[in-house]
Design an enzyme around this catalytic site. Sequence first.
Site, PDB file in Angstrom:
ATOM      1  N   SER A  29      20.484   3.643 -10.239  1.00 55.12           N
ATOM      2  CA  SER A  29      21.138   3.019 -11.431  1.00 55.12           C
ATOM      3  C   SER A  29      20.310   4.124 -12.687  1.00 55.12           C
ATOM      4  O   SER A  29      20.485   5.033 -12.829  1.00 55.12           O
ATOM      5  CB  SER A  29      20.777   1.520 -11.822  1.00 55.12           C
ATOM      6  OG  SER A  29      21.523   1.110 -12.890  1.00 55.12           O
ATOM      7  N   LYS A  49      25.877 -16.980 -34.126  1.00 51.48           N
ATOM      8  CA  LYS A  49      24.372 -16.673 -34.284  1.00 51.48           C
ATOM      9  C   LYS A  49      23.573 -17.065 -33.071  1.00 51.48           C
ATOM     10  O   LYS A  49      22.762 -16.435 -32.704  1.00 51.48           O
ATOM     11  CB  LYS A  49      23.786 -17.545 -35.257  1.00 51.48           C
ATOM     12  CG  LYS A  49      22.467 -17.293 -35.837  1.00 51.48           C
ATOM     13  CD  LYS A  49      21.920 -15.535 -36.124  1.00 51.48           C
ATOM     14  CE  LYS A  49      20.848 -15.538 -36.430  1.00 51.48           C
ATOM     15  NZ  LYS A  49      20.314 -14.211 -36.578  1.00 51.48           N
TER      16      LYS A  49
END
Length: 321
Positions: A136, A188
């Site tokens: 990765s 939010k």
Amino acid sequence: MHRKKWVALVIVLAVFLLGLLVEGIYGTYTDLVDHPGFAWEENVVSGYGNSKIVQLFVNGTISGQQNSAGVPSMTELLTEQLRRIEEDELVKALVLRIDSPGGEVVATDELHRRLLRLKQVRNLPIVVSMGSTAASGGYYLATTGDAIFANPNTLTGSLGVIFNLFNYSEAANKLGVHQYAIKSGRFKDIGSPSRPLTDPERHIFQTLVNESYNNFVDVIVKGRNLSRQRVLEIADGRVYSGEQAKRMGLIDEFGDLEEATRYALSLSGEKEAMVIRYADQLSISKLLFSMKQYWSNPDPLGLNRIWDRQSSPRLLYQFMP
């Protein structure tokens, strides 16, 4: 046995007091990094002459976060070492030894950009040597190499992005625990662990993952000179052995660190060179701070660290079984 316990207690107390003394003189470990006494020393591994080949090590998870004792992050330390390489005209090549499952997207990309800058500013050849794992984000960094060496059994690949979210809403409901978010906008509290993830929120997170993934694909395309279609075929997150990676064009040669270093010497145009590694001169002070942190650790089981990883989600270029 009683005497041994007292001796151990005295040693622990002495280390603690020494840590306080060093901290009182120099400040926190972050202050130590800027102190004139803090410097990287060059350890000669082999070779001779004025020219240098630097072996730089990327070990463990790639992170831009300092630990709780204030010790600089991996990216801070490696960035400082890369800066020194850039400023040292005697350095003729870099061997990047990677043994890492990857890590944070931002930290990985910052190191990648710093390596590319080194190639652009100094035109230094970079040879990558993969250890047991270079997956990765570890592979993301490897794409900067002019050549990639690995062992046939190296674990690599895991080309992609992951974004984990921790959720305890069902358990909380069973226990009668509720959290109320008073928010200024619809999203939010996106990803809140106290309630299920909504489809629009999942779409937002998937968009972020896709952007980072496309960046990863671009890096492989440019670094390995592979077609985008080919990269999309192999970058599905699976891991590969060194044998498989070589057949796919993800690595170039089988070989260890020494063989990668010899190849770096050939790319440098030098006949002879010193092979060096960097080591900081304040390792004793680092040890004192680390031990002081250990003995004053209010979380000996590491539960807070686990909780912090889950409650602070991050985009990751990381192999996570």
